[in-house]
Design an enzyme around this catalytic site. Structure first.
Site, PDB file in Angstrom:
ATOM      1  CE  LYS A 115      -3.912  -2.246   0.318  1.00  0.00           C
ATOM      2  NZ  LYS A 115      -5.019  -2.126  -0.646  1.00  0.00           N
ATOM      3  CG  ASP A 155      -4.170  -0.664  -3.797  1.00  0.00           C
ATOM      4  OD1 ASP A 155      -4.599   0.392  -4.299  1.00  0.00           O
ATOM      5  OD2 ASP A 155      -4.927  -1.536  -3.312  1.00  0.00           O
ATOM      6  CD  GLU A 181      -9.942  -2.464  -4.542  1.00  0.00           C
ATOM      7  OE1 GLU A 181     -10.326  -2.331  -3.360  1.00  0.00           O
ATOM      8  OE2 GLU A 181      -8.780  -2.781  -4.862  1.00  0.00           O
ATOM      9  CG  HIS A 183     -10.433  -6.251  -4.367  1.00  0.00           C
ATOM     10  ND1 HIS A 183     -11.645  -6.193  -3.702  1.00  0.00           N
ATOM     11  CD2 HIS A 183      -9.516  -5.790  -3.500  1.00  0.00           C
ATOM     12  CE1 HIS A 183     -11.457  -5.703  -2.484  1.00  0.00           C
ATOM     13  NE2 HIS A 183     -10.177  -5.448  -2.341  1.00  0.00           N
TER      14      HIS A 183
END
Length: 435
Positions: free
Chosen positions: A221, A249, A302, A352
């Site tokens: 992340k 992400d 997602e 996802h």
């Protein structure tokens, strides 16, 4: 006498994952993984139930549950065989309720609630047929699959005839691909090391563990602080080496210029893709970012709220990787439409997962895609997060970094009764112990 639907039971189930910051990212700093959960009951002698849910991250789960309850009139009292034999028709009935559709249309809480009902119906149908859902779907004829899909708003990109052509082209080799899944599973990657709330020590430990478990890709992340993102990326790369893919992400954190600047700074560390760099329904922004950072790959999907948004992402050449979600859209049927769109445009689907139960559900969709739609595993894998699987009767199994093919009948959606009770909100035992 034919069986009828007699029960439509909803529950608010929440897990206090915010205590350990599991699932934390730049936009969702304190998630409590939750499920607005549905049980469909019938008076059939087999005693089978259909289970489905919508994934949320805590507050608002009660709103999602209320939306599911609003659909009970479409199910209760209906003939079970008639409904399960025409799930394409049932999908259209639910989606085109004129008054409820106004709340979207075809997006948001109401649309996701339809997904819970549709997925519960598929779970029941697969249980009644004694098959895991991926095998049930993979055994349908091209004509039966196309009949499940609503092509309204899609025909400028994909017509029913084109979908039939895609599915017929994939028919040869279905049995061999199904056997290969049962022998080798479906490739996975893991996000478990990458949550923003984790310490460097935990990131390092979990990254090493992921490689030891056979994963060839991990995900981090990013988005809270670019300097810290670079430091953590460098740490992860030093731990796993150059042979392991590292995706990142941003969880919708950046504007276009910010995204381009951040991705250019991350590019020397070879990100396999950059996920959700900006607002998830901003097609033009994703397209602009992709053009400016190429050859770095852009992934999203997602939070794509419908097949129509996915269509636009593909038409605008805005993404390199499509990430569908099992509970964001209106269930199995709409995800089949999304898989067909991706196949038409030649874009790999890497679903996802994580959350609570998302791994359990989405494995069926990816395996169906391999067997009956795309026919390939090239650049495809399923996200895996090692949280909360113990609460399911048929939890995912990871073997050498791959999802083992489910063999139990159903959609792998059913939770243990004790888990539903203990984590029921607000009166479950787990919430008496939580802050």
């Amino acid at each position: 006498m034919s069986a009828k639907f007699t029960g439509f039971r909803t529950l608010d189930v929440r897990f206090p994952t915010s205590k350990e910051l599991d699932g934390s990212d730049a936009m969702n700093v304190d998630p409590d993984y939750s499920a607005a959960y549905l049980v469909l009951e019938t008076d059939a002698a087999d005693g089978l139930e259909g289970h489905g849910f919508v994934f949320t991250i805590g507050r608002g789960n009660d709103v999602q549950r209320a939306a599911i309850e609003a659909l009970s009139g479409y199910v209760l009292g209906r003939d079970v065989d008639a409904v399960l034999d025409d799930l394409g028709g049932m999908w259209r009935e639910l989606v085109y309720d004129a008054q409820l559709r106004w709340l979207g249309p075809e997006k948001g809480v109401m649309h996701m609630a339809i997904g819970a009902v549709v997925n519960a119906l598929w779970d029941l149908r697969a249980k009644r047929e004694g098959m895991p859902l991926w095998q049930l779907l993979g055994g349908l004829s091209p004509e039966q699959i196309v009949d499940l899909v609503d092509f309204r708003y899609l025909t400028d990109a994909l017509t029913p005839d084109e979908a039939l052509e895609l599915l017929r082209a994939a028919e040869p080799g279905r049995a061999q691909r199904s056997a290969a899944l049962q022998e080798h599973g479906y490739p996975g990657y893991t996000t478990s090391p990458g949550w923003l709330g984790y310490s460097d020590e935990k990131l390092e430990h979990l990254a090493k563990e992921a490689v030891a478990q056979g994963f060839t890709q991990i995900k981090l992340k990013v988005g809270a602080d670019i300097d810290d993102d670079i430091r953590r990326f460098a740490l992860a790369r030093s731990v796993v080496g150059d042979g392991i893919r590292i995706a990142v992400d941003a969880n919708q954190r950046w504007d276009v210029r910010e995204a381009v600047d951040a991705i250019e700074r991350l590019a020397p560390f070879d990100p396999w893709w950059v996920e959700e760099p900006t607002a998830p329904d901003d097609v033009l922004a994703h397209s602009a970012i992709r053009r400016r950072v190429s050859p770095v790959r852009i992934a999203t999907g997602e939070h794509a709220h419908s097949r129509v948004l996915v269509k636009q992402l593909l038409q605008a050449e805005a993404i390199d990787v499509l990430q569908l979600d099992s509970t964001r859209v209106a269930g199995v049927n709409e995800n089949i439409a999304i898989l067909l769109l991706a196949a038409k445009f030649g874009i790999p689907v890497c679903p996802h997962a994580g959350g609570v139960g998302l791994c359990e559900l989405v494995q069926h969709l990816a395996m169906f895609d391999y067997v009956a739609v795309s026919g390939t595993l090239a650049d495809r894998n399923i996200e895996y997060v090692d949280h909360l699987h113990e609460h399911f009767l048929d939890p995912v199994r990871i073997v050498d970094g791959a999802y083992a093919a489910p063999s139990a009948p159903g959609f792998s959606a059913q939770m243990h009764a004790k888990s539903l009770t203990r984590y029921g909100f607000p009166d479950g035992e787990a919430w008496k112990e939580a802050p």
